[in-house]
Design an enzyme around this catalytic site. Structure first.
Site, PDB file in Angstrom:
ATOM      1  N   CYS A   1       0.640  -1.105  -0.026  1.00  0.00           N
ATOM      2  CA  CYS A   1      -0.074  -0.100   0.022  1.00  0.00           C
ATOM      3  C   CYS A   1       0.892   1.429  -0.019  1.00  0.00           C
ATOM      4  CB  CYS A   1      -0.846   0.046   1.179  1.00  0.00           C
ATOM      5  SG  CYS A   1      -2.130   0.850   0.920  1.00  0.00           S
TER       6      CYS A   1
ATOM      7  N   MET B   1       4.127   0.790  -1.576  1.00  0.00           N
ATOM      8  CA  MET B   1       4.224   0.841  -3.003  1.00  0.00           C
ATOM      9  C   MET B   1       4.238   2.324  -3.535  1.00  0.00           C
ATOM     10  SD  MET B   1       1.774   0.039  -5.964  1.00  0.00           S
ATOM     11  CE  MET B   1       1.374   1.635  -6.284  1.00  0.00           C
TER      12      MET B   1
ATOM     13  N   HIS C   1      -3.620  -5.073  -0.031  1.00  0.00           N
ATOM     14  CA  HIS C   1      -2.956  -5.718   1.400  1.00  0.00           C
ATOM     15  C   HIS C   1      -3.116  -7.280   1.327  1.00  0.00           C
ATOM     16  CE1 HIS C   1      -2.677  -1.823   3.951  1.00  0.00           C
ATOM     17  NE2 HIS C   1      -3.772  -1.473   2.950  1.00  0.00           N
TER      18      HIS C   1
ATOM     19  N   GLU D   1      -1.423  -9.405   2.940  1.00  0.00           N
ATOM     20  CA  GLU D   1      -1.405  -9.861   4.324  1.00  0.00           C
ATOM     21  C   GLU D   1      -2.824 -10.302   4.780  1.00  0.00           C
ATOM     22  OE1 GLU D   1      -1.658  -5.297   5.302  1.00  0.00           O
ATOM     23  OE2 GLU D   1      -0.895  -6.637   3.683  1.00  0.00           O
TER      24      GLU D   1
END
Length: 536
Positions: free
Chosen positions: A381, A384, A507, A509
């Protein structure tokens, strides 16, 4: 009709109700049951989306775009099943709904009260998740028994048990037995008082789960069983685990918790199938490799601010049979002269998401260090967006490249506000949220990791790459390896000249589990292991 399990907590908060709830969900799923998990939070925020990480920790985003409590991450990681916006309700949502109905005249002029109107609203939220085909619904009640704000929720679940019948509903109460080191004793009085408070409300726990630092002998368990009115066999000890939270389900099975639930709710199922989970624990306990990963963030001191990221790194380590040593680095500390020495011995650098300007220059310094020294880099996020800014400044010659989030009047806004976010005034629930498709470019590291042409990943952001700079960045060596299907939004960037430099707008994760690590985390750790062996 679905069976229901309610998980309550006593004595103190942060005992791990979410982990216990997820672990129970795993056991029931491995028994062949269809399980749905839910958390009811007593705070008055509508959701945690506007809450500071110092207050709440991580905001967990669901597939359907809800900003929810971080415990929902535990639910997904343990069970492997997606949760939804119906999996998390707050008292803020409940009261908003009740007041909305009152304003519309839905109550036909009656006096609106906590009982029955608020409690009925809470019960309706529990029923929403008990869809046809669901065998068991597990609902965690946030907070601690005795909290004023949680009283309506406890009253609602007391009524719920009365309405659906005692054979279709049960209560698990999680509590603490503190160890007084100076006296060399454990104390059961807090647990007795916690259960006493619960019984005064009208709820008798069926199973008592006891958190403890030390071993509890039979006499202590018998004492709790007697004074809490719980069968001895139904006192489950949850001693602090040695290696990982993923040991908890196996500890529960060892004490027969799966069969206690099976018998209490007449589920007529056999033992849970845990072979692959045992393999997970074996990999954690006996790693063959070791790798150091620097996580450079602004909320490093908060244990739960990056919870899903830390867990995803562990999942990737399980896949590679590697112990992941996470080096937590305050982003602001890297803005000081000579501070980059903190990154000298690491094998990979990860910059997580976030908001605001604090610490961004430190993160950019870490990214530049990773790019120039060929250290594996993984940006999420904001990670980047900052990778784009660093590349713009130091490779493309745009010395003042930045984001309009940091400087609205900047000359080179390589990151800017998304058009549909430009006029949004409200803060809560208004970002680009939830799962969106991403088309992957053939021959890239991202496509190789996923092994697919298109994926769906979860988002939580307002800013994006400015397409006016796309050609300039491509000419200087940046590959846009993931785009929205219409080609408008940049989702993934990478550098072909670098061993592993990948950054994503989403995301990932939120989609990793111990038995199925996320492909990008898996490949990042693989690259870090290679770097650890060769130094390049």
């Amino acid at each position: 009709m679905a069976k229901h399990i309610f998980v309550t907590g006593g004595v103190v908060s942060s005992l791990g109700k979410g982990i216990t709830t997820g672990a129970v969900g795993l056991l029931l799923k491995r028994m062949g049951l269809t399980v749905r998990l839910q958390k009811l939070d007593p705070y008055l925020n509508v959701d945690p989306g506007t809450m500071n990480p110092y207050e709440h920790g991580e905001v967990y985003v669901t597939e359907d775009g809800a900003e929810t409590d971080l415990d929902l991450g535990h639910y997904e990681r343990f069970t492997g099943d997606y949760v939804s916006r119906d999996s998390n309700y707050t008292m803020g949502q409940i009261y908003s709904s009740v007041i909305g109905k009152e304003r519309r005249g839905d109550y036909l002029g009656k006096t609106v009260q906590v009982v029955p109107h608020t409690t009925d609203e809470i019960k309706s939220c529990i029923h929403k998740i008990a869809q046809p085909g669901v065998d068991v619904v597990i609902t965690e009640i946030g907070g601690t028994v005795g909290d004023i704000e949680g009283a309506p929720m406890l009253e609602a679940v007391r009524q719920f048990r009365h309405e659906v019948g005692s054979r279709n509903c049960m209560f698990i109460h999680l509590t603490l037995v503190p160890y007084i080191k100076a006296a060399g004793e454990v104390k059961t009085k807090p647990t007795q008082q916690s259960v006493g408070e619960l019984r005064r409300i009208g709820i008798q726990p069926d199973i008592l789960v006891v958190r403890t630092e030390v071993h509890l002998n039979d006499d202590t368990k018998k004492k709790m069983a007697l004074y809490c009115n719980v069968d001895y066999e139904n006192v489950i000890v949850e001693k602090d685990v040695d290696h990982s939270i993923y040991e908890v389900p196996l500890a529960l099975v060892e004490q027969g918790m799966d069969q206690l639930i099976n018998d209490r709710l007449s589920l007529a199922r056999g033992k849970p199938k845990m072979t692959d989970w045992i393999d997970v624990i074996e990999s954690i306990k006996n790693p063959e490799h070791h790798v150091k990963i620097a996580v450079v963030g602004k909320y490093i001191k908060i244990q739960d601010a990056y919870k899903s990221i830390y867990e995803s790194l562990i999942h990737a380590g399980i896949h590679h049979k590697a112990k992941i040593e996470i080096i937590r680095i305050e982003a602001e500390s890297l803005e000081k002269r000579g501070a980059l020495s903190q990154l000298e011995d690491v094998h990979g650098i990860l910059v997580p998401g976030g908001f605001g300007t604090r610490g961004t220059e430190g993160k950019i310094a870490a990214i530049q260090n990773a790019r120039e020294k060929k250290i594996p880099y993984y940006g999420l996020c904001l990670g980047m967006q900052l990778a784009v800014i660093e590349f713009g400044r130091n490779v493309c010659g745009l010395n003042d490249a930045t984001s309009t989030e940091f400087n609205t009047g900047c000359i080179n806004p390589v990151i800017h506000i998304m058009p549909d976010q430009a006029n949004v005034a409200a803060k809560g629930g208004t970002m680009r949220l939830g799962a969106y498709p991403c088309a992957l470019k053939e021959g890239t590291k991202a496509q190789a990791a996923y092994g697919q042409k298109q994926v769906n990943e979860r988002h939580r952001h307002r800013y994006e790459f400015n397409n006016q700079y796309r050609e300039q960045f491509e000419q200087n060596g940046m590959t846009f390896s993931g785009l929205s299907p219409d080609g408008r939004l940049v989702e993934i960037v990478e550098l072909a000249s670098h061993p592993w430099f990948v950054a994503v707008q989403f995301h990932p994760e939120f989609k990793s589990t111990p038995t199925n690590p996320h492909p990008l985390f898996r490949e990042f750790i693989g690259a870090a292991l290679a770097y650890a062996k060769t130094g390049k």
